[in-house]
Design a protein around this motif. Structure first.
Motif, PDB file in Angstrom:
ATOM      1  N   ARG A  23       0.838  -1.200   0.000  1.00  0.00           N
ATOM      2  CA  ARG A  23       0.000   0.000   0.000  1.00  0.00           C
ATOM      3  C   ARG A  23       0.877   1.255   0.000  1.00  0.00           C
ATOM      4  N   GLN A  24       2.003   1.179   0.695  1.00  0.00           N
ATOM      5  CA  GLN A  24       2.944   2.301   0.684  1.00  0.00           C
ATOM      6  C   GLN A  24       4.338   1.766   0.935  1.00  0.00           C
ATOM      7  N   VAL A  25       5.332   2.482   0.393  1.00  0.00           N
ATOM      8  CA  VAL A  25       6.726   2.056   0.477  1.00  0.00           C
ATOM      9  C   VAL A  25       7.571   3.258   0.873  1.00  0.00           C
ATOM     10  N   VAL A  26       8.444   3.070   1.857  1.00  0.00           N
ATOM     11  CA  VAL A  26       9.399   4.109   2.244  1.00  0.00           C
ATOM     12  C   VAL A  26      10.578   4.032   1.273  1.00  0.00           C
ATOM     13  N   VAL A  27      10.989   5.175   0.751  1.00  0.00           N
ATOM     14  CA  VAL A  27      12.069   5.208  -0.243  1.00  0.00           C
ATOM     15  C   VAL A  27      13.341   5.735   0.419  1.00  0.00           C
ATOM     16  N   HIS A  28      14.237   4.801   0.745  1.00  0.00           N
ATOM     17  CA  HIS A  28      15.589   5.139   1.214  1.00  0.00           C
ATOM     18  C   HIS A  28      16.528   4.377   0.304  1.00  0.00           C
ATOM     19  N   GLY A  29      17.310   5.073  -0.474  1.00  0.00           N
ATOM     20  CA  GLY A  29      18.155   4.395  -1.445  1.00  0.00           C
ATOM     21  C   GLY A  29      17.322   4.052  -2.674  1.00  0.00           C
ATOM     22  N   GLU A  30      17.642   2.919  -3.310  1.00  0.00           N
ATOM     23  CA  GLU A  30      16.941   2.519  -4.527  1.00  0.00           C
ATOM     24  C   GLU A  30      15.797   1.566  -4.203  1.00  0.00           C
ATOM     25  N   VAL A  31      14.626   1.831  -4.784  1.00  0.00           N
ATOM     26  CA  VAL A  31      13.442   0.992  -4.618  1.00  0.00           C
ATOM     27  C   VAL A  31      12.887   0.708  -6.013  1.00  0.00           C
ATOM     28  N   VAL A  32      12.669  -0.580  -6.314  1.00  0.00           N
ATOM     29  CA  VAL A  32      12.105  -0.982  -7.604  1.00  0.00           C
ATOM     30  C   VAL A  32      10.647  -1.377  -7.377  1.00  0.00           C
ATOM     31  N   LEU A  33       9.748  -0.757  -8.153  1.00  0.00           N
ATOM     32  CA  LEU A  33       8.317  -1.047  -8.063  1.00  0.00           C
ATOM     33  C   LEU A  33       7.791  -1.461  -9.434  1.00  0.00           C
ATOM     34  N   HIS A  34       6.726  -2.259  -9.418  1.00  0.00           N
ATOM     35  CA  HIS A  34       5.978  -2.580 -10.634  1.00  0.00           C
ATOM     36  C   HIS A  34       4.568  -2.070 -10.404  1.00  0.00           C
ATOM     37  N   LEU A  35       3.996  -1.453 -11.440  1.00  0.00           N
ATOM     38  CA  LEU A  35       2.669  -0.847 -11.307  1.00  0.00           C
ATOM     39  C   LEU A  35       1.630  -1.722 -11.980  1.00  0.00           C
ATOM     40  N   GLY A  36       0.488  -1.938 -11.300  1.00  0.00           N
ATOM     41  CA  GLY A  36      -0.626  -2.667 -11.873  1.00  0.00           C
ATOM     42  C   GLY A  36      -0.489  -4.180 -11.826  1.00  0.00           C
ATOM     43  N   GLY A  37       0.559  -4.698 -11.261  1.00  0.00           N
ATOM     44  CA  GLY A  37       0.771  -6.139 -11.159  1.00  0.00           C
ATOM     45  C   GLY A  37       2.261  -6.418 -11.060  1.00  0.00           C
ATOM     46  N   SER A  38       2.596  -7.657 -10.654  1.00  0.00           N
ATOM     47  CA  SER A  38       4.020  -7.979 -10.482  1.00  0.00           C
ATOM     48  C   SER A  38       4.770  -7.981 -11.811  1.00  0.00           C
ATOM     49  N   ASN A  39       4.027  -8.024 -12.943  1.00  0.00           N
ATOM     50  CA  ASN A  39       4.674  -7.967 -14.255  1.00  0.00           C
ATOM     51  C   ASN A  39       4.359  -6.650 -14.970  1.00  0.00           C
ATOM     52  N   GLY A  40       3.853  -5.658 -14.222  1.00  0.00           N
ATOM     53  CA  GLY A  40       3.513  -4.355 -14.805  1.00  0.00           C
ATOM     54  C   GLY A  40       4.756  -3.523 -15.084  1.00  0.00           C
ATOM     55  N   PRO A  41       4.554  -2.317 -15.592  1.00  0.00           N
ATOM     56  CA  PRO A  41       5.693  -1.451 -15.914  1.00  0.00           C
ATOM     57  C   PRO A  41       6.580  -1.224 -14.683  1.00  0.00           C
ATOM     58  N   ARG A  42       7.875  -1.287 -14.917  1.00  0.00           N
ATOM     59  CA  ARG A  42       8.871  -1.173 -13.837  1.00  0.00           C
ATOM     60  C   ARG A  42       9.269   0.290 -13.687  1.00  0.00           C
ATOM     61  N   ILE A  43       9.259   0.759 -12.442  1.00  0.00           N
ATOM     62  CA  ILE A  43       9.795   2.091 -12.140  1.00  0.00           C
ATOM     63  C   ILE A  43      10.833   1.934 -11.027  1.00  0.00           C
ATOM     64  N   VAL A  44      11.844   2.767 -11.092  1.00  0.00           N
ATOM     65  CA  VAL A  44      12.896   2.756 -10.072  1.00  0.00           C
ATOM     66  C   VAL A  44      12.892   4.121  -9.396  1.00  0.00           C
ATOM     67  N   LEU A  45      12.755   4.107  -8.073  1.00  0.00           N
ATOM     68  CA  LEU A  45      12.789   5.327  -7.271  1.00  0.00           C
ATOM     69  C   LEU A  45      14.110   5.353  -6.520  1.00  0.00           C
TER      70      LEU A  45
END
Length: 182
Positions: free
Chosen positions: A72-94
């Protein structure tokens, strides 16, 4: 805390966002970081600058995925890789560094530790127990004849070392006597 910007890398490129406000990642025209994937909602992720760092909050019904698990929410310290809309959705790196705490000001009227004394010029004087340091010589009054008052610097150094030299001579004499008697 001093919060810095957050870097967002998507399939479309990389953008750096300032900590002055929240930012939205999504498919909508008003999104700060637009993505054109059908799995992505118009307002999918909100990046919120908090005093302790950046937070990525899910605003969608399809979710954000980190390491294969929905969050539901992720704390961003350093690099965090997320996928949107599903585990195989578009990859974003924060990427955002952990904020550094600001030094706290001293409370009004707080006592500070006294400054450390500089003893780099101090000399060790070995003297027996109960030995006392001689008081400093009196100041020379104005108009006094030359040669009165404090000794010359070389003589002053010898005068400070005199107790040590006497102690060393006594130790040497005692050792010599012990060797002679044995």
């Amino acid at each position: 805390m001093d919060l810095t910007s957050i870097r967002v890398t998507t399939p479309a490129g990389t953008v750096e966002l300032s900590p002055d406000r929240s930012h939205v990642i999504g498919r909508g025209r008003e999104a700060d970081v637009p993505l054109t994937d059908t799995k992505v909602s118009r307002r999918h992720v909100e990046l919120v600058p908090e005093p302790d760092g950046w937070i990525a909050r899910d605003l969608s019904s399809n979710g954000i995925w980190r390491d294969g698990a929905r969050s539901r929410q992720v704390v961003v310290h350093g690099e965090v890789v997320l996928h949107l809309g599903g585990s195989n959705g578009p990859r974003i790196v924060l990427w955002a560094p952990q904020p550094q705490p600001r030094p706290e000001p001293e409370p009004h009227g707080a006592r500070q530790a006294p400054p450390m004394k500089d003893n780099s010029e101090a000399q060790t004087v070995l003297a027996g127990p109960g030995a006392r340091m001689a008081p400093p010589p009196p100041a020379v009054p104005a108009g006094a004849p030359a040669g009165t008052g404090t000794p010359a610097p070389a003589r002053a150094g010898l005068m400070r070392m005199l107790p040590t030299l006497i102690w060393l001579a006594a130790v040497g004499f005692t050792l010599g006597a012990l060797v002679a008697l044995s």
